[in-house]
Design a protein around this motif. Structure first.
Motif, mmCIF file in Angstrom:
data_model
loop_
_atom_site.group_PDB
_atom_site.id
_atom_site.type_symbol
_atom_site.label_atom_id
_atom_site.label_comp_id
_atom_site.label_asym_id
_atom_site.label_seq_id
_atom_site.Cartn_x
_atom_site.Cartn_y
_atom_site.Cartn_z
ATOM 1 N N TYR A 1 3.116 1.904 -9.839
ATOM 2 C CA TYR A 1 2.506 3.012 -9.105
ATOM 3 C C TYR A 1 3.544 3.848 -8.376
ATOM 4 O O TYR A 1 3.251 4.923 -7.879
ATOM 5 C CB TYR A 1 1.460 2.507 -8.105
ATOM 6 N N ARG A 2 4.786 3.373 -8.265
ATOM 7 C CA ARG A 2 5.790 4.091 -7.489
ATOM 8 C C ARG A 2 5.915 5.535 -7.973
ATOM 9 O O ARG A 2 5.993 5.811 -9.167
ATOM 10 C CB ARG A 2 7.148 3.407 -7.593
ATOM 11 N N GLY A 3 5.894 6.432 -7.018
ATOM 12 C CA GLY A 3 5.985 7.842 -7.337
ATOM 13 C C GLY A 3 4.633 8.489 -7.562
ATOM 14 O O GLY A 3 4.545 9.705 -7.709
ATOM 15 N N SER A 4 3.560 7.681 -7.610
ATOM 16 C CA SER A 4 2.237 8.246 -7.844
ATOM 17 C C SER A 4 1.729 8.989 -6.619
ATOM 18 O O SER A 4 0.907 9.890 -6.736
ATOM 19 C CB SER A 4 1.254 7.134 -8.229
ATOM 20 N N GLY A 5 2.178 8.590 -5.427
ATOM 21 C CA GLY A 5 1.825 9.317 -4.223
ATOM 22 C C GLY A 5 0.622 8.752 -3.506
ATOM 23 O O GLY A 5 -0.282 8.170 -4.101
ATOM 24 N N ASP A 6 0.631 8.945 -2.210
ATOM 25 C CA ASP A 6 -0.449 8.441 -1.367
ATOM 26 C C ASP A 6 -1.785 9.093 -1.715
ATOM 27 O O ASP A 6 -2.824 8.448 -1.730
ATOM 28 C CB ASP A 6 -0.097 8.694 0.094
ATOM 29 N N ASP A 7 -1.785 10.390 -2.016
ATOM 30 C CA ASP A 7 -3.028 11.097 -2.313
ATOM 31 C C ASP A 7 -3.721 10.514 -3.538
ATOM 32 O O ASP A 7 -4.937 10.319 -3.549
ATOM 33 C CB ASP A 7 -2.758 12.593 -2.527
ATOM 34 N N GLU A 8 -2.947 10.239 -4.572
ATOM 35 C CA GLU A 8 -3.532 9.700 -5.792
ATOM 36 C C GLU A 8 -4.084 8.290 -5.556
ATOM 37 O O GLU A 8 -5.125 7.928 -6.086
ATOM 38 C CB GLU A 8 -2.487 9.679 -6.904
ATOM 39 N N PHE A 9 -3.389 7.535 -4.734
ATOM 40 C CA PHE A 9 -3.869 6.195 -4.416
ATOM 41 C C PHE A 9 -5.182 6.261 -3.644
ATOM 42 O O PHE A 9 -6.127 5.512 -3.921
ATOM 43 C CB PHE A 9 -2.808 5.448 -3.598
ATOM 44 N N ARG A 10 -5.268 7.162 -2.667
ATOM 45 C CA ARG A 10 -6.499 7.315 -1.898
ATOM 46 C C ARG A 10 -7.645 7.767 -2.796
ATOM 47 O O ARG A 10 -8.792 7.348 -2.623
ATOM 48 C CB ARG A 10 -6.301 8.311 -0.754
ATOM 49 N N VAL B 1 0.849 -1.195 0.000
ATOM 50 C CA VAL B 1 0.000 0.000 0.000
ATOM 51 C C VAL B 1 0.881 1.241 0.000
ATOM 52 O O VAL B 1 1.716 1.404 0.894
ATOM 53 C CB VAL B 1 -0.923 0.013 1.238
ATOM 54 N N PRO B 2 0.728 2.135 -0.981
ATOM 55 C CA PRO B 2 1.537 3.354 -1.018
ATOM 56 C C PRO B 2 1.277 4.229 0.199
ATOM 57 O O PRO B 2 0.129 4.353 0.658
ATOM 58 C CB PRO B 2 1.067 4.061 -2.297
ATOM 59 N N GLY B 3 2.332 4.825 0.737
ATOM 60 C CA GLY B 3 2.207 5.744 1.865
ATOM 61 C C GLY B 3 2.888 7.053 1.571
ATOM 62 O O GLY B 3 3.673 7.167 0.622
ATOM 63 N N GLU B 4 2.613 8.057 2.385
ATOM 64 C CA GLU B 4 3.194 9.378 2.150
ATOM 65 C C GLU B 4 4.706 9.352 2.301
ATOM 66 O O GLU B 4 5.438 9.930 1.486
ATOM 67 C CB GLU B 4 2.585 10.385 3.122
ATOM 68 N N ASP B 5 5.188 8.681 3.351
ATOM 69 C CA ASP B 5 6.627 8.615 3.595
ATOM 70 C C ASP B 5 7.210 7.264 3.205
ATOM 71 O O ASP B 5 8.320 7.182 2.691
ATOM 72 C CB ASP B 5 6.931 8.902 5.068
ATOM 73 N N ARG B 6 6.460 6.198 3.473
ATOM 74 C CA ARG B 6 6.920 4.871 3.082
ATOM 75 C C ARG B 6 5.721 3.951 2.900
ATOM 76 O O ARG B 6 4.650 4.187 3.450
ATOM 77 C CB ARG B 6 7.876 4.288 4.122
ATOM 78 N N LEU C 1 -9.025 4.877 -4.580
ATOM 79 C CA LEU C 1 -9.859 4.020 -3.738
ATOM 80 C C LEU C 1 -11.257 4.584 -3.502
ATOM 81 O O LEU C 1 -12.100 3.889 -2.937
ATOM 82 C CB LEU C 1 -9.185 3.793 -2.378
ATOM 83 N N THR C 2 -11.511 5.819 -3.914
ATOM 84 C CA THR C 2 -12.843 6.376 -3.690
ATOM 85 C C THR C 2 -13.882 5.708 -4.565
ATOM 86 O O THR C 2 -15.082 5.789 -4.275
ATOM 87 C CB THR C 2 -12.855 7.896 -3.950
ATOM 88 N N GLU C 3 -13.452 5.079 -5.649
ATOM 89 C CA GLU C 3 -14.391 4.345 -6.489
ATOM 90 C C GLU C 3 -14.659 2.980 -5.852
ATOM 91 O O GLU C 3 -13.729 2.221 -5.571
ATOM 92 C CB GLU C 3 -13.820 4.142 -7.887
ATOM 93 N N PRO C 4 -15.925 2.638 -5.616
ATOM 94 C CA PRO C 4 -16.256 1.347 -5.002
ATOM 95 C C PRO C 4 -15.650 0.160 -5.741
ATOM 96 O O PRO C 4 -15.181 -0.793 -5.116
ATOM 97 C CB PRO C 4 -17.785 1.323 -5.043
ATOM 98 N N ALA C 5 -15.632 0.221 -7.074
ATOM 99 C CA ALA C 5 -15.082 -0.898 -7.843
ATOM 100 C C ALA C 5 -13.592 -1.067 -7.568
ATOM 101 O O ALA C 5 -13.087 -2.188 -7.452
ATOM 102 C CB ALA C 5 -15.313 -0.677 -9.337
ATOM 103 N N ASN C 6 -12.870 0.062 -7.446
ATOM 104 C CA ASN C 6 -11.441 -0.014 -7.164
ATOM 105 C C ASN C 6 -11.191 -0.530 -5.754
ATOM 106 O O ASN C 6 -10.231 -1.267 -5.507
ATOM 107 C CB ASN C 6 -10.795 1.349 -7.347
ATOM 108 N N THR C 7 -12.034 -0.130 -4.805
ATOM 109 C CA THR C 7 -11.909 -0.621 -3.434
ATOM 110 C C THR C 7 -12.084 -2.122 -3.395
ATOM 111 O O THR C 7 -11.344 -2.840 -2.699
ATOM 112 C CB THR C 7 -12.962 0.043 -2.522
ATOM 113 N N ASP C 8 -13.051 -2.636 -4.157
ATOM 114 C CA ASP C 8 -13.276 -4.077 -4.218
ATOM 115 C C ASP C 8 -12.068 -4.797 -4.794
ATOM 116 O O ASP C 8 -11.659 -5.841 -4.299
ATOM 117 C CB ASP C 8 -14.520 -4.374 -5.062
ATOM 118 N N VAL C 9 -11.472 -4.224 -5.840
ATOM 119 C CA VAL C 9 -10.280 -4.823 -6.443
ATOM 120 C C VAL C 9 -9.138 -4.869 -5.433
ATOM 121 O O VAL C 9 -8.452 -5.879 -5.282
ATOM 122 C CB VAL C 9 -9.854 -4.040 -7.701
ATOM 123 N N HIS C 10 -8.929 -3.744 -4.743
ATOM 124 C CA HIS C 10 -7.841 -3.678 -3.754
ATOM 125 C C HIS C 10 -8.035 -4.722 -2.658
ATOM 126 O O HIS C 10 -7.094 -5.434 -2.293
ATOM 127 C CB HIS C 10 -7.793 -2.274 -3.145
#
Length: 208
Positions: free
Chosen positions: A142-151, A66-71, A154-163
């Motif tokens: 996804y590396r470098g995409s950032g925690d904000d973009e990942f979050r 899971v991408p994080g802001e710092d790690r 995840l706002t899409e229900p379909a993406n949350t289900d995939v994750h």
């Protein structure tokens, strides 16, 4: 494979000193060092080893980074053997293939082979329209995409289900598409072993 426990500190020191005594005439300095270790840093290091041993098999449970802001962090899968799945990537699509039932029994080899054959047939040798667009949060790209973009992803229900499905998966495997793959002759596997396509969100790479 069942993990073995870390031996008690005193047992480890006794075994070590026994080996030393067998090959060294004057082992008194080593005995003093062992004593200092036993009453000094030994217990702290022993505890750290025990904690490490308890978690070193977590990778066998499956999980997802899971991408994080710092790690980044790792979200591990369940510890149970029941209702486990694997994710199969093929031709730009991802399929869920059950590999155990509700009692934790592993699906027979023939049923798994039939499931893989149906995945190859369903993949059709080509990626669906739009596959490959957006950040691939389910792989290393996804590396470098950032925690904000990942979050935001995840706002899409379909993406949350995939994750969540990926996190629960025992493991993921990528197989090349085979032109002309056919299910002829493989028989009908029970419904529990049938591969299920994962839904594709608008910004992810896993597709239906």
């Amino acid at each position: 494979m069942k993990p073995l426990p870390v031996p008690p500190l005193n047992d480890t020191l006794e075994r070590t000193l026994g080996c030393v005594d067998a090959v060294i005439d004057d082992a008194a300095p080593t005995h003093r060092l062992a004593h200092d270790f036993a009453v000094g840093a030994g217990p702290r290091i022993q505890k750290a080893l025990e904690n490490y041993a308890a978690g070193q098999w977590d990778c066998l449970r499956g999980g997802i980074r899971v991408p994080g802001e710092d790690r980044d962090s790792v979200e591990h899968g369940p510890r149970t053997a029941a209702d486990r799945e694997i994710v199969v990537f093929c031709a730009g699509r991802a399929f869920v293939l059950p590999v155990s039932d509700a009692e934790g029994r592993v699906a027979p080899r023939a049923e798994l082979a039939a499931g893989f054959t149906r995945i190859l047939e369903a993949a059709g040798g080509s990626a669906p329209d739009g596959a490959g667009e957006g950040p691939g949060f389910t792989d290393a790209s996804y590396r470098g995409s950032g925690d904000d973009e990942f979050r935001a992803w995840l706002t899409e229900p379909a993406n949350t289900d995939v994750h969540e499905r990926l996190a629960r998966a025992l493991f993921c495997v990528s197989v090349p598409a085979v032109a002309g793959a056919s299910t002829a002759g493989v028989g009908d596997e029970p419904p529990g072993c049938a591969p299920v396509p994962l839904h594709r969100g608008t910004t992810g790479r896993i597709s239906r």
